[in-house]
Design a protein around this motif. Structure first.
Motif, PDB file in Angstrom:
ATOM      1  N   ALA A 259       0.834  -1.203   0.000  1.00  0.00           N
ATOM      2  CA  ALA A 259       0.000   0.000   0.000  1.00  0.00           C
ATOM      3  C   ALA A 259       0.867   1.251   0.000  1.00  0.00           C
ATOM      4  CB  ALA A 259      -0.910   0.000   1.220  1.00  0.00           C
ATOM      5  N   SER A 260       0.398   2.278  -0.677  1.00  0.00           N
ATOM      6  CA  SER A 260       1.049   3.594  -0.614  1.00  0.00           C
ATOM      7  C   SER A 260       0.668   4.252   0.705  1.00  0.00           C
ATOM      8  CB  SER A 260       0.587   4.455  -1.781  1.00  0.00           C
ATOM      9  OG  SER A 260      -0.798   4.774  -1.642  1.00  0.00           O
ATOM     10  N   ASP A 261       1.352   5.314   1.049  1.00  0.00           N
ATOM     11  CA  ASP A 261       1.018   6.054   2.271  1.00  0.00           C
ATOM     12  C   ASP A 261      -0.416   6.564   2.230  1.00  0.00           C
ATOM     13  OD1 ASP A 261       3.582   5.609   3.209  1.00  0.00           O
ATOM     14  OD2 ASP A 261       4.332   7.614   2.687  1.00  0.00           O
ATOM     15  N   ALA A 262      -0.842   7.033   1.055  1.00  0.00           N
ATOM     16  CA  ALA A 262      -2.209   7.561   0.917  1.00  0.00           C
ATOM     17  C   ALA A 262      -3.248   6.451   1.110  1.00  0.00           C
ATOM     18  CB  ALA A 262      -2.382   8.217  -0.445  1.00  0.00           C
ATOM     19  N   GLN A 263      -2.992   5.283   0.541  1.00  0.00           N
ATOM     20  CA  GLN A 263      -3.923   4.161   0.693  1.00  0.00           C
ATOM     21  C   GLN A 263      -3.984   3.695   2.145  1.00  0.00           C
ATOM     22  OE1 GLN A 263      -1.941   1.675  -2.165  1.00  0.00           O
ATOM     23  NE2 GLN A 263      -3.535   1.944  -3.722  1.00  0.00           N
ATOM     24  N   ARG A 264      -2.820   3.607   2.769  1.00  0.00           N
ATOM     25  CA  ARG A 264      -2.771   3.138   4.158  1.00  0.00           C
ATOM     26  C   ARG A 264      -3.500   4.112   5.098  1.00  0.00           C
ATOM     27  NH1 ARG A 264       0.074  -0.729   6.296  1.00  0.00           N
ATOM     28  NH2 ARG A 264       1.416  -0.851   4.450  1.00  0.00           N
ATOM     29  N   LYS A 265      -3.275   5.414   4.892  1.00  0.00           N
ATOM     30  CA  LYS A 265      -3.941   6.393   5.745  1.00  0.00           C
ATOM     31  C   LYS A 265      -5.453   6.327   5.572  1.00  0.00           C
ATOM     32  CE  LYS A 265      -4.350  11.282   6.891  1.00  0.00           C
ATOM     33  NZ  LYS A 265      -4.129  12.681   6.465  1.00  0.00           N
ATOM     34  N   THR A 269      -7.931   5.247   8.597  1.00  0.00           N
ATOM     35  CA  THR A 269      -8.930   6.224   9.025  1.00  0.00           C
ATOM     36  C   THR A 269     -10.321   5.608   9.060  1.00  0.00           C
ATOM     37  OG1 THR A 269      -7.610   8.045   8.113  1.00  0.00           O
ATOM     38  CG2 THR A 269      -9.942   8.485   8.526  1.00  0.00           C
ATOM     39  N   VAL A 270     -10.658   4.809   8.050  1.00  0.00           N
ATOM     40  CA  VAL A 270     -11.971   4.138   8.041  1.00  0.00           C
ATOM     41  C   VAL A 270     -12.064   3.149   9.193  1.00  0.00           C
ATOM     42  CG1 VAL A 270     -13.470   2.578   6.749  1.00  0.00           C
ATOM     43  CG2 VAL A 270     -12.360   4.475   5.572  1.00  0.00           C
ATOM     44  N   LYS A 271     -11.008   2.419   9.432  1.00  0.00           N
ATOM     45  CA  LYS A 271     -11.005   1.464  10.556  1.00  0.00           C
ATOM     46  C   LYS A 271     -11.249   2.189  11.874  1.00  0.00           C
ATOM     47  CE  LYS A 271      -8.224  -2.158  12.744  1.00  0.00           C
ATOM     48  NZ  LYS A 271      -6.883  -2.788  12.824  1.00  0.00           N
ATOM     49  N   ALA A 272     -10.586   3.332  12.054  1.00  0.00           N
ATOM     50  CA  ALA A 272     -10.767   4.115  13.276  1.00  0.00           C
ATOM     51  C   ALA A 272     -12.177   4.700  13.361  1.00  0.00           C
ATOM     52  CB  ALA A 272      -9.730   5.231  13.340  1.00  0.00           C
ATOM     53  N   GLY A 273     -12.733   5.099  12.212  1.00  0.00           N
ATOM     54  CA  GLY A 273     -14.092   5.619  12.184  1.00  0.00           C
ATOM     55  C   GLY A 273     -15.109   4.564  12.581  1.00  0.00           C
ATOM     56  N   VAL A 355      -7.140   7.414  -5.407  1.00  0.00           N
ATOM     57  CA  VAL A 355      -6.603   6.639  -4.276  1.00  0.00           C
ATOM     58  C   VAL A 355      -7.380   5.331  -4.152  1.00  0.00           C
ATOM     59  CG1 VAL A 355      -6.143   6.599  -1.784  1.00  0.00           C
ATOM     60  CG2 VAL A 355      -5.916   8.741  -3.074  1.00  0.00           C
ATOM     61  N   GLY A 356      -8.706   5.434  -4.200  1.00  0.00           N
ATOM     62  CA  GLY A 356      -9.559   4.255  -4.122  1.00  0.00           C
ATOM     63  C   GLY A 356     -10.626   4.406  -3.062  1.00  0.00           C
ATOM     64  N   GLY A 357     -11.365   3.352  -2.862  1.00  0.00           N
ATOM     65  CA  GLY A 357     -12.418   3.331  -1.856  1.00  0.00           C
ATOM     66  C   GLY A 357     -12.083   2.347  -0.758  1.00  0.00           C
ATOM     67  N   VAL A 358     -12.520   2.669   0.462  1.00  0.00           N
ATOM     68  CA  VAL A 358     -12.341   1.784   1.614  1.00  0.00           C
ATOM     69  C   VAL A 358     -13.657   1.709   2.376  1.00  0.00           C
ATOM     70  CG1 VAL A 358     -11.139   1.395   3.805  1.00  0.00           C
ATOM     71  CG2 VAL A 358      -9.886   2.342   1.858  1.00  0.00           C
ATOM     72  N   ARG A 359     -14.089   0.507   2.698  1.00  0.00           N
ATOM     73  CA  ARG A 359     -15.256   0.309   3.553  1.00  0.00           C
ATOM     74  C   ARG A 359     -14.990  -0.888   4.459  1.00  0.00           C
ATOM     75  NH1 ARG A 359     -18.681   0.278  -0.134  1.00  0.00           N
ATOM     76  NH2 ARG A 359     -19.277  -1.905  -0.413  1.00  0.00           N
ATOM     77  N   GLN A 360     -15.359  -0.746   5.713  1.00  0.00           N
ATOM     78  CA  GLN A 360     -15.281  -1.857   6.665  1.00  0.00           C
ATOM     79  C   GLN A 360     -16.678  -2.049   7.245  1.00  0.00           C
ATOM     80  OE1 GLN A 360     -12.611  -3.541   6.769  1.00  0.00           O
ATOM     81  NE2 GLN A 360     -10.806  -2.227   6.579  1.00  0.00           N
ATOM     82  N   GLU A 361     -17.151  -3.298   7.246  1.00  0.00           N
ATOM     83  CA  GLU A 361     -18.520  -3.549   7.705  1.00  0.00           C
ATOM     84  C   GLU A 361     -18.576  -4.766   8.605  1.00  0.00           C
ATOM     85  OE1 GLU A 361     -22.945  -4.233   5.721  1.00  0.00           O
ATOM     86  OE2 GLU A 361     -21.146  -4.835   4.619  1.00  0.00           O
ATOM     87  N   ASP A 362     -19.199  -4.580   9.759  1.00  0.00           N
ATOM     88  CA  ASP A 362     -19.459  -5.674  10.688  1.00  0.00           C
ATOM     89  C   ASP A 362     -20.905  -5.599  11.156  1.00  0.00           C
ATOM     90  OD1 ASP A 362     -16.794  -7.062  11.095  1.00  0.00           O
ATOM     91  OD2 ASP A 362     -16.219  -4.998  11.504  1.00  0.00           O
ATOM     92  N   VAL A 363     -21.379  -6.671  11.777  1.00  0.00           N
ATOM     93  CA  VAL A 363     -22.759  -6.763  12.249  1.00  0.00           C
ATOM     94  C   VAL A 363     -22.756  -6.802  13.776  1.00  0.00           C
ATOM     95  CG1 VAL A 363     -24.862  -8.159  12.249  1.00  0.00           C
ATOM     96  CG2 VAL A 363     -23.495  -7.953  10.159  1.00  0.00           C
TER      97      VAL A 363
END
Length: 383
Positions: A259-265, A269-273, A355-363
């Protein structure tokens, strides 16, 4: 799954009518616990539940369905048909059945067919659609329902695990295109592998998303074409348990390579959100306050939600939705005050072309003190 709904036989004496195929209608499946591909009649009156089934289904219905009485549709059909050679329309048989049972007024779901409603009205049977949930008890999940959703999530995780296995085994080729099993790995190919694993695990695949690169910036884009090394890939898997009808739902964002720095950040950030949302969820909390807190957090991290070059970027969809016998079921997380025993997805995302899209989803299950996470699959960026 033969569990009588707790409010159906006591304290609820309204006449209720559903005419639908339980394979596709969650209210009918919830009422009867019986799978059927064609419409049939469910009538609840004075706490008694009657099913009107075709000759094809009635014997199976007696064995499997949750009801007090089973009658054959063909009996009423013959009475309406009389000496005519032509079979009567379904709605006329329905009206005849209700008139024979002395039904003068009934509550139906909001999606009740208009043609049926017009025929009943012509026969002076009053039809009223529910203002809200047809079965209000569907909102608060029972212990058994939570277990069934948990099982659907285990099926979901089987599909997700297969995706990670294949991505891990893939290698970058010409132009950074991933190759697997001697071929260019495409979204279609990886989706087929996920769906096959789900089928073997006892699930029914349902629109699985495998979207890489800028395709991942459209949250409901299913994905197409080659997948690339060092590119963010959203995997959104939401199958139905073939046995119970309950859904699982999970999203992970991964990257094959570095991952690039931009992708990792963006990913961190989504994980923290999402972690912020999970900490705030509790019965009595207004969902919009959680949604706004995530959006504010993202903006502080340098990810505003806005329009750039004519398209939406940032966090522009809902934080989560109800999950059960429907993939998107009442309630929407950000539109209600949360209640004990609601089952919800929690799925913040950020989307920035280039950069791309990031989504994390749990129930989760909402509790009086917080929430219980039902998902078990780990979060990993680089594969």
């Amino acid at each position: 799954m033969k569990i009588r709904n707790p409010q159906s036989a006591i304290g609820n004496r309204k006449t209720r009518l559903i005419v639908a195929a339980s394979d596709t209608d969650p209210d009918m499946l919830y009422a009867t616990k019986f799978w059927a591909p064609d419409p049939f009649i469910f009538l609840e009156r004075n706490g008694k539940r009657t099913l009107v089934l075709s000759d094809l289904e009635i014997d199976r219905g007696r064995k499997q369905a949750d009801a007090d009485e089973f009658v054959m549709f063909s009996e009423f059909e013959r009475e309406v048909q009389g000496k005519s050679r032509k079979a009567p329309p379904y709605e006329k048989v329905l009206a005849h059945f209700l008139k024979k049972r002395g039904v003068r007024s009934t509550i139906v779901p909001a999606n009740f067919p208009l043609g049926y409603a017009q025929e009943l009205a012509a026969n002076k049977i009053r039809v009223r659609a529910t203002n809200g949930l047809f079965w209000p008890e569907r909102e608060a999940k029972s212990k058994k329902e939570v277990e069934m959703i948990g099982h659907a999530l285990r099926i979901t995780e089987t599909g997700m695990r297969r995706a990670i296995e294949i991505l891990k085994a893939s290698k970058p080729g010409v132009g950074k295109r991933l190759r697997w099993s001697g071929k260019t790995l495409t979204s279609e190919m990886l989706r087929a592998e996920i769906d096959s694993a789900i089928l073997r695990a006892g699930g029914i695949p349902n629109g699985t998303i495998v979207a890489g690169g800028d395709q991942s910036c459209d949250p409901h884009e299913r994905g197409f074409g080659p997948l690339y090394a060092n590119s963010l890939i959203i995997l959104d898997v939401f199958p139905r348990d073939a046995k119970t009808g309950y859904f699982g739902d999970m999203t992970r964002t991964v990257l094959r390579g570095h991952a690039s720095d931009a992708q990792r950040k963006l990913w961190e950030t989504v994980k923290a959100g999402q972690a912020l949302a999970l900490k705030k969820i509790k019965a009595g909390v207004y969902g919009m306050t959680i949604h706004k807190a995530i959006r504010h957090f993202f903006a502080k991290q340098g990810y505003p939600t806005e329009v750039r070059k004519g398209r939406r970027v940032g966090f522009f969809h809902g934080t989560g939705h109800g999950l059960g016998l429907e993939i998107h079921e009442y309630p929407r997380l950000q539109k209600v005050t949360l209640k004990d025993r609601q089952v919800l997805t929690v799925e913040p995302g950020l989307y920035y072309p280039g950069v791309g899209g990031v989504r994390q989803e749990d129930v989760v299950v909402v509790t009086k003190r917080g929430c219980k996470i039902l998902s078990r699959f780990p979060k990993q960026l680089e594969i």
